[in-house]
Design a protein around this motif. Structure first.
Motif, PDB file in Angstrom:
ATOM      1  N   ALA A 145      91.273  56.289 -18.169  1.00 54.87           N
ATOM      2  CA  ALA A 145      91.931  57.382 -18.885  1.00 54.87           C
ATOM      3  C   ALA A 145      93.090  56.870 -19.746  1.00 54.87           C
ATOM      4  O   ALA A 145      93.764  55.891 -19.403  1.00 54.87           O
ATOM      5  N   GLU A 146      93.320  57.557 -20.860  1.00 54.48           N
ATOM      6  CA  GLU A 146      94.477  57.250 -21.702  1.00 54.48           C
ATOM      7  C   GLU A 146      95.761  57.568 -20.929  1.00 54.48           C
ATOM      8  O   GLU A 146      95.804  58.490 -20.114  1.00 54.48           O
ATOM      9  N   PRO A 147      96.837  56.796 -21.149  1.00 59.05           N
ATOM     10  CA  PRO A 147      98.102  57.066 -20.455  1.00 59.05           C
ATOM     11  C   PRO A 147      98.547  58.516 -20.645  1.00 59.05           C
ATOM     12  O   PRO A 147      98.303  59.134 -21.684  1.00 59.05           O
ATOM     13  N   GLY A 148      99.192  59.029 -19.615  1.00 61.14           N
ATOM     14  CA  GLY A 148      99.683  60.403 -19.677  1.00 61.14           C
ATOM     15  C   GLY A 148      98.757  61.420 -19.050  1.00 61.14           C
ATOM     16  O   GLY A 148      99.011  62.621 -19.134  1.00 61.14           O
ATOM     17  N   GLY A 149      97.688  60.950 -18.413  1.00 66.03           N
ATOM     18  CA  GLY A 149      96.753  61.865 -17.766  1.00 66.03           C
ATOM     19  C   GLY A 149      97.357  62.521 -16.534  1.00 66.03           C
ATOM     20  O   GLY A 149      98.253  61.972 -15.885  1.00 66.03           O
ATOM     21  N   VAL A 150      96.847  63.711 -16.227  1.00 65.07           N
ATOM     22  CA  VAL A 150      97.263  64.435 -15.022  1.00 65.07           C
ATOM     23  C   VAL A 150      96.007  64.703 -14.201  1.00 65.07           C
ATOM     24  O   VAL A 150      95.065  65.337 -14.690  1.00 65.07           O
ATOM     25  N   PHE A 151      95.988  64.204 -12.976  1.00 68.23           N
ATOM     26  CA  PHE A 151      94.797  64.299 -12.141  1.00 68.23           C
ATOM     27  C   PHE A 151      95.147  64.883 -10.777  1.00 68.23           C
ATOM     28  O   PHE A 151      96.126  64.473 -10.138  1.00 68.23           O
ATOM     29  N   ALA A 152      94.340  65.831 -10.323  1.00 67.32           N
ATOM     30  CA  ALA A 152      94.387  66.316  -8.947  1.00 67.32           C
ATOM     31  C   ALA A 152      93.090  65.864  -8.288  1.00 67.32           C
ATOM     32  O   ALA A 152      92.003  66.179  -8.784  1.00 67.32           O
ATOM     33  N   GLN A 194      96.954  58.285  -2.857  1.00 64.66           N
ATOM     34  CA  GLN A 194      98.313  57.786  -2.990  1.00 64.66           C
ATOM     35  C   GLN A 194      98.325  56.368  -3.553  1.00 64.66           C
ATOM     36  O   GLN A 194      99.221  56.004  -4.323  1.00 64.66           O
ATOM     37  N   ARG A 195      97.319  55.568  -3.204  1.00 65.38           N
ATOM     38  CA  ARG A 195      97.236  54.210  -3.758  1.00 65.38           C
ATOM     39  C   ARG A 195      96.986  54.256  -5.260  1.00 65.38           C
ATOM     40  O   ARG A 195      97.576  53.481  -6.028  1.00 65.38           O
ATOM     41  N   LEU A 196      96.110  55.156  -5.695  1.00 63.72           N
ATOM     42  CA  LEU A 196      95.859  55.301  -7.123  1.00 63.72           C
ATOM     43  C   LEU A 196      97.128  55.733  -7.855  1.00 63.72           C
ATOM     44  O   LEU A 196      97.426  55.255  -8.955  1.00 63.72           O
ATOM     45  N   ALA A 197      97.887  56.649  -7.257  1.00 61.73           N
ATOM     46  CA  ALA A 197      99.138  57.093  -7.873  1.00 61.73           C
ATOM     47  C   ALA A 197     100.124  55.942  -7.988  1.00 61.73           C
ATOM     48  O   ALA A 197     100.838  55.815  -9.002  1.00 61.73           O
ATOM     49  N   ASP A 198     100.160  55.083  -6.994  1.00 67.62           N
ATOM     50  CA  ASP A 198     101.060  53.932  -7.000  1.00 67.62           C
ATOM     51  C   ASP A 198     100.632  52.903  -8.045  1.00 67.62           C
ATOM     52  O   ASP A 198     101.469  52.296  -8.731  1.00 67.62           O
ATOM     53  N   GLN A 199      99.321  52.708  -8.180  1.00 70.00           N
ATOM     54  CA  GLN A 199      98.796  51.698  -9.104  1.00 70.00           C
ATOM     55  C   GLN A 199      98.816  52.162 -10.551  1.00 70.00           C
ATOM     56  O   GLN A 199      98.739  51.337 -11.464  1.00 70.00           O
ATOM     57  N   HIS A 200      98.907  53.472 -10.770  1.00 67.63           N
ATOM     58  CA  HIS A 200      98.831  54.006 -12.134  1.00 67.63           C
ATOM     59  C   HIS A 200     100.019  54.924 -12.429  1.00 67.63           C
ATOM     60  O   HIS A 200      99.863  56.145 -12.583  1.00 67.63           O
ATOM     61  N   PRO A 201     101.203  54.337 -12.561  1.00 66.35           N
ATOM     62  CA  PRO A 201     102.385  55.155 -12.856  1.00 66.35           C
ATOM     63  C   PRO A 201     102.325  55.796 -14.236  1.00 66.35           C
ATOM     64  O   PRO A 201     103.120  56.700 -14.529  1.00 66.35           O
ATOM     65  N   GLU A 202     101.374  55.349 -15.085  1.00 65.50           N
ATOM     66  CA  GLU A 202     101.224  55.959 -16.407  1.00 65.50           C
ATOM     67  C   GLU A 202     100.588  57.340 -16.330  1.00 65.50           C
ATOM     68  O   GLU A 202     100.558  58.074 -17.325  1.00 65.50           O
ATOM     69  N   HIS A 203     100.066  57.703 -15.151  1.00 64.64           N
ATOM     70  CA  HIS A 203      99.460  59.014 -14.940  1.00 64.64           C
ATOM     71  C   HIS A 203     100.250  59.799 -13.885  1.00 64.64           C
ATOM     72  O   HIS A 203     100.999  59.218 -13.087  1.00 64.64           O
ATOM     73  N   ILE A 232      99.274  61.697 -10.633  1.00 69.86           N
ATOM     74  CA  ILE A 232      98.116  61.798  -9.729  1.00 69.86           C
ATOM     75  C   ILE A 232      98.575  62.432  -8.427  1.00 69.86           C
ATOM     76  O   ILE A 232      99.492  61.929  -7.768  1.00 69.86           O
ATOM     77  N   VAL A 233      97.952  63.549  -8.065  1.00 72.13           N
ATOM     78  CA  VAL A 233      98.306  64.245  -6.830  1.00 72.13           C
ATOM     79  C   VAL A 233      97.044  64.512  -6.022  1.00 72.13           C
ATOM     80  O   VAL A 233      95.937  64.558  -6.558  1.00 72.13           O
ATOM     81  N   CYS A 234      97.237  64.693  -4.729  1.00 68.16           N
ATOM     82  CA  CYS A 234      96.128  65.078  -3.857  1.00 68.16           C
ATOM     83  C   CYS A 234      96.018  66.595  -3.848  1.00 68.16           C
ATOM     84  O   CYS A 234      97.044  67.297  -3.797  1.00 68.16           O
ATOM     85  N   LEU A 235      94.800  67.110  -3.917  1.00 62.07           N
ATOM     86  CA  LEU A 235      94.599  68.566  -3.880  1.00 62.07           C
ATOM     87  C   LEU A 235      95.198  69.183  -2.624  1.00 62.07           C
ATOM     88  O   LEU A 235      95.762  70.268  -2.658  1.00 62.07           O
ATOM     89  N   ASP A 236      95.050  68.493  -1.513  1.00 65.11           N
ATOM     90  CA  ASP A 236      95.554  68.994  -0.236  1.00 65.11           C
ATOM     91  C   ASP A 236      96.999  68.534  -0.070  1.00 65.11           C
ATOM     92  O   ASP A 236      97.274  67.341   0.019  1.00 65.11           O
ATOM     93  N   SER A 237      97.934  69.462  -0.039  1.00 64.52           N
ATOM     94  CA  SER A 237      99.351  69.105   0.059  1.00 64.52           C
ATOM     95  C   SER A 237      99.736  68.638   1.454  1.00 64.52           C
ATOM     96  O   SER A 237     100.810  68.061   1.649  1.00 64.52           O
ATOM     97  N   ILE A 238      98.875  68.873   2.436  1.00 69.30           N
ATOM     98  CA  ILE A 238      99.146  68.451   3.809  1.00 69.30           C
ATOM     99  C   ILE A 238      98.553  67.063   4.032  1.00 69.30           C
ATOM    100  O   ILE A 238      97.380  66.831   3.762  1.00 69.30           O
ATOM    101  N   ILE A 239      99.374  66.149   4.519  1.00 70.74           N
ATOM    102  CA  ILE A 239      98.910  64.780   4.737  1.00 70.74           C
ATOM    103  C   ILE A 239      97.994  64.759   5.964  1.00 70.74           C
ATOM    104  O   ILE A 239      98.440  65.020   7.082  1.00 70.74           O
ATOM    105  N   CYS A 240      96.719  64.473   5.733  1.00 67.97           N
ATOM    106  CA  CYS A 240      95.745  64.516   6.829  1.00 67.97           C
ATOM    107  C   CYS A 240      94.686  63.448   6.595  1.00 67.97           C
ATOM    108  O   CYS A 240      93.583  63.740   6.126  1.00 67.97           O
ATOM    109  N   PRO A 241      94.994  62.201   6.903  1.00 70.01           N
ATOM    110  CA  PRO A 241      94.041  61.118   6.630  1.00 70.01           C
ATOM    111  C   PRO A 241      92.837  61.148   7.568  1.00 70.01           C
ATOM    112  O   PRO A 241      92.808  61.879   8.559  1.00 70.01           O
ATOM    113  N   CYS A 242      91.842  60.335   7.229  1.00 67.41           N
ATOM    114  CA  CYS A 242      90.669  60.156   8.084  1.00 67.41           C
ATOM    115  C   CYS A 242      91.125  59.642   9.440  1.00 67.41           C
ATOM    116  O   CYS A 242      91.747  58.574   9.532  1.00 67.41           O
TER     117      CYS A 242
END
Length: 425
Positions: free
Chosen positions: A336-343, A352-361, A363-373
């Motif tokens: 994606a071009e920089p400045g993208g907004v992704f849920a 969260q790893r994608l958000a950390d690796q791509h500060p140009e975007h 990036i949020v998780c649809l589920d606001s509650i932290i509930c990993p596998c």
């Protein structure tokens, strides 16, 4: 950005606002090794089958070690083992573990990666049990596959056991017979998702079937329909439904099979019209995502692009902008071009790893509650340090081995899977 694990601990001690599906997620995982269940997280309410693998207590020195001490020990053992070792890490692993992996990917990619290092003596699989089984079946006989925590199973995979699937198969054979049609197509082709036991992969291999992943599910269904009149798809109903629907198969031709009910709880007429018979299984992580979460994301982030995994319920996939495997989601964001907004609707460690690796975007998780596998979260640096140092001493712990009478037919289904490339691969 803090890792999911650090965020959970900050929430626990009150230094950061937020919530999780279980406060016990901030506990050390060995507290649950003697407890029956999948552990805290998305699968905590799922029923663990009797006789499931359990993890014994690891030595105190690993349980008491600090993060810095574990890091030094893991790196030292990895260096000492050198080319004798390869570490595979699934996208859903916590950052504190995945950073040591030689290969990081989804189940399809790691199935392939296991075959690229034939000279490595040890394959340490930071994932879950069915993935380690697959690595053992695809690796050389001289290689040993190790799962750092034997309790890292998969509740979805456990929703379809061999006895139940065989009972279903017998009912289907009684209904449809076993003779091919005029075009030589079998009455039913079994298709199992990668998220299943070696025994079910072997069942597919013995019965003309195949394995699929979320990357190549559409191509696998095309493969199956070229050889059969209908498909029995297990264990994830949502991946099967979303994939078949996109191929134009009507919902009324996709009955859900409920184990232990006659004809899976369906009428004979419905079963005769069926094109895809969906097993009643699901992923407890992806089942959490909802259409309401998508509406909230669109309200909060104008112009957002919603990307979800095909293990999500159909209504969620329909409401999203795009859906695809974890690798698809990752590639879509990378391109994606920089400045993208992704849920994103998939496991939070990857989001969260994608958000950390791509500060140009954004990036949020649809589920606001932290509930990993729950089961991926059972792998912790303490277990990784323990298995690596054991290997360095010449002791193989937590080895995953699939018996030959299961591995041979399962390999047939797996090799068929590997021959069916995802679109764009």
């Amino acid at each position: 950005m803090a890792s999911v694990d650090n965020t959970l601990r900050l929430i626990r001690i009150g230094e950061q606002q937020g919530s999780s599906c279980s406060s016990a997620l901030a506990d050390d995982p060995w507290q649950y090794d003697a407890v029956t269940g999948y552990g805290p997280g998305a699968s905590q309410r799922d029923m663990l089958p009797e006789g499931s693998p359990a993890q014994g207590v690891i030595p105190r020195e690993y349980r008491n070690a600090t993060a810095a001490e574990l890091d030094l020990r893991i790196r030292a053992a990895k260096h000492a083992l050198g080319d004798r070792l390869v570490i595979l890490g699934h996208f859903y692993q916590r950052d504190e573990v995945v950073k040591y992996a030689d290969f990081v990917g989804d189940s399809f990619q790691l199935a392939q990666a296991a075959k690229t290092r034939p000279d490595a003596e040890y394959i340490v699989f930071c994932g879950v049990h069915f993935m380690a089984e697959t690595a053992d079946m695809l690796s050389q006989s001289t290689q040993s596959v190790v799962l750092p925590n034997l309790a890292a199973g998969c509740s979805m995979a456990d929703m379809a056991d061999l006895d139940s699937v065989q009972d279903c198969w017998e009912e289907l054979m009684d209904l449809y017979g076993n003779e091919p049609d005029a075009d030589g197509r079998a009455p039913v082709i079994p298709v199992t998702y990668m998220n299943s036991s070696a025994a079910l992969k072997a069942f597919c291999g013995r019965n003309g079937g195949i394995v699929c992943t979320s990357s190549n599910a559409a191509q696998v269904l095309e493969w199956a329909f070229a050889r059969g009149q209908r498909v029995l798809f297990f264990p994830d109903q949502h991946l099967g439904r979303n994939t078949a629907k996109a191929m134009g198969i009507p919902l009324e031709q996709m009955p859900v099979w409920q184990p232990e009910q006659v004809l899976g709880g369906n009428t004979e007429a419905a079963m005769r019209e069926a094109k895809v018979i969906l097993w009643h299984g699901y992923c407890s992580v992806h089942k959490r995502f909802t259409v309401e979460q998508i509406r909230h994301a669109r309200h909060r982030h104008p112009g957002v692009r919603v990307l979800v995994h095909p293990e999500c319920p159909m209504e969620v996939v329909d409401a999203a902008d795009e859906y695809g495997s974890t690798d698809y989601i990752k590639r879509r964001i990378e391109a994606a071009e920089p400045g993208g907004v992704f849920a994103v609707g998939t496991e939070i460690n990857l989001v969260q790893r994608l958000a950390d690796q791509h500060p140009e975007h954004t990036i949020v998780c649809l589920d606001s509650i932290i509930c990993p596998c729950s089961t991926m979260y059972r792998i912790h640096p303490s277990y990784l340090a323990w298995v690596l140092e054991s290997l360095d001493r010449g002791e193989i712990v937590n080895q995953i081995t699939v018996a030959n009478d299961v591995a041979e037919p399962a390999r047939i289904a797996l090799e068929r899977m590997l021959s069916v490339k995802p679109k764009g691969a």
